[in-house]
Design an enzyme around this catalytic site. Structure first.
Site, short mmCIF file in Angstrom:
data_model
loop_
_atom_site.label_atom_id
_atom_site.label_comp_id
_atom_site.label_asym_id
_atom_site.label_seq_id
_atom_site.Cartn_x
_atom_site.Cartn_y
_atom_site.Cartn_z
N THR A 36 -3.48 -8.83 -1.41
CA THR A 36 -3.85 -9.43 -2.68
C THR A 36 -3.59 -10.93 -2.72
O THR A 36 -4.30 -11.68 -3.40
CB THR A 36 -3.06 -8.75 -3.83
OG1 THR A 36 -3.42 -7.37 -3.89
CG2 THR A 36 -3.36 -9.39 -5.18
N SER A 82 -4.84 -3.15 1.85
CA SER A 82 -3.86 -2.33 2.58
C SER A 82 -4.06 -0.84 2.38
O SER A 82 -3.48 -0.03 3.11
CB SER A 82 -2.42 -2.72 2.20
OG SER A 82 -2.10 -2.29 0.90
N ASP A 114 0.13 -2.00 -1.51
CA ASP A 114 0.00 -0.54 -1.65
C ASP A 114 0.63 0.23 -0.50
O ASP A 114 1.22 1.29 -0.71
CB ASP A 114 -1.48 -0.15 -1.80
CG ASP A 114 -2.01 -0.46 -3.18
OD1 ASP A 114 -1.22 -0.82 -4.07
OD2 ASP A 114 -3.24 -0.35 -3.38
N GLN A 292 11.31 15.79 -3.77
CA GLN A 292 10.36 15.00 -4.53
C GLN A 292 11.05 13.96 -5.39
O GLN A 292 10.38 13.06 -5.94
CB GLN A 292 9.53 15.92 -5.44
CG GLN A 292 8.64 16.89 -4.68
CD GLN A 292 7.88 17.82 -5.61
OE1 GLN A 292 7.53 17.45 -6.72
NE2 GLN A 292 7.63 19.04 -5.15
#
Length: 362
Positions: A36, A82, A114, A292
């Site tokens: 970016t 990315s 990312d 998680q």
């Protein structure tokens, strides 16, 4: 109290670190991979990449006074969003660092945010015994906008690449994060990254301060270990997830070399998956079980649902981040030619501060 140690590590910073290069200007190699920080809007308002020459010009125009920090050379690797990052490009980046290692005092990688943490983790494994700084950075706001963070992040990465430190480091906002501990935790905040289950490696204030975990430069030989096996499957479990078709197909296909199951809590796996785990064990396909939860670790001995999975040969991820255990599994599989027993040993080996089985800091 062990639970406090992470907080202490975050603030236990050493005095300001100065340049390690005396009596000459440091030589820094920038490996350009896009991101970016040099993107601009097209007619539809979407951010797009530019051709090679334009992209490099935009990068160097971010801060015309870089020569005050170091002699900067740009090596073009690729110019991609990315999201399109691939393990082959990780190897390309590492190959350039390996080939140019003796010519430069430090390295900076420009990258989209990312998948930046994946690349930081991947390079941490490939570049063993790293004796120089490898700083990876990017931006949340394109460099052409007045509010951009690109100039600050890029300049700070160059600055840190000249210091008396070593290792893969992710440089973003005011944070210095160990490459194999980094994770992107916000899609829009300027401090988008944080270390998982560990403290910051350093902070960028008026001066740069590092924690006592930060490694110093050294002249040891780089242990270059390239290669990744991308043929793995990652499953995030949820109530009602059908364990039959997808996991079984991954096992039976012969194309899948490793499986990651993102379990509940401390790594708990429903009894419904035990047949699949048994099949993977019989096929000598390593199965990694992770939590998680963003923080914490697998402690699969605590509950029967976890212990039963352990008895079927799964490998705990312990406190590794999702970016870390994915890239580490791919790297381990390639390094040992998918040897089942060696993968287990390697996944539980601490190569770059990425795993903590005994300290219980989580």
């Amino acid at each position: 109290m062990e639970i406090l140690r992470t907080t202490i590590r975050r603030h236990h910073l050493l005095p300001p670190t100065k340049s390690a290069i005396q009596n000459r200007q440091p030589n820094i190699l920038v490996l350009f991979c896009g991101g970016t920080l040099i993107m601009q809007e097209n007619e539809d308002g979407a951010l797009v990449v530019h051709d090679k020459e334009t992209a490099i010009d935009l990068l160097l125009d971010l801060e015309p006074r870089l020569h005050e920090l170091a002699k900067v050379t740009v090596h073009y690797v690729d110019n991609i969003d990315s999201t399109n990052m691939r393990p082959e490009i990780w190897d390309d980046i590492a190959s350039v660092i390996h080939d140019k290692y003796d010519e430069y005092d430090g390295f900076v990688i420009t990258h989209g945010t990312d998948t930046m943490a994946y690349t930081a983790s991947a390079l941490s494994f490939v570049l063993g015994n790293l004796g120089k700084p490898v700083c990876i950075t990017g931006a949340q706001i394109p460099g052409g906008r007045i509010a951009t963070d690109a100039r600050r992040n890029f300049s700070n990465a160059i600055r840190i690449a000249t210091l008396d430190k070593a290792g893969v480091m992710l440089i973003f906002d005011e944070d210095i994060v160990a490459g194999a501990r980094a994770s992107k935790v916000s899609e829009s905040k300027l401090d988008a990254f944080r270390p998982i289950n560990w403290g910051l490696l350093g902070e960028i204030r008026i001066d740069v301060h590092f924690s006592d975990d930060a490694a110093s430069r050294h002249d040891g030989k780089l242990d270059y270990r390239p290669g990744f096996e991308p043929r793995i499957a990652v499953f995030t479990l949820f109530p009602g997830f059908s364990n039959g078709p997808m996991i079984k197909n991954a096992i039976d296909s012969g194309a899948c070399k490793g499986i990651i199951l993102r379990g509940f809590g401390s790594g708990n796996i429903s009894y419904d998956y035990l047949d699949g785990l048994k099949a993977a064990e019989e096929m000598r396909i390593p199965v990694i079980v992770a939590t998680q939860c963003l923080e914490g670790a697998t402690k699969m001995h605590l509950y029967d649902v976890g212990k039963q999975a352990l008895d079927h040969g799964v490998i705990q991820a312990y406190d590794m981040s999702v970016e870390c255990y994915i890239t580490k599994l791919m790297w381990c599989l390639k390094q040992c030619d998918c040897d089942y027993d060696k993968v287990r040993d390697m996944m539980h080996t601490n190569y770059c501060g990425e795993i903590n089985k005994e300290g219980k800091l989580f």
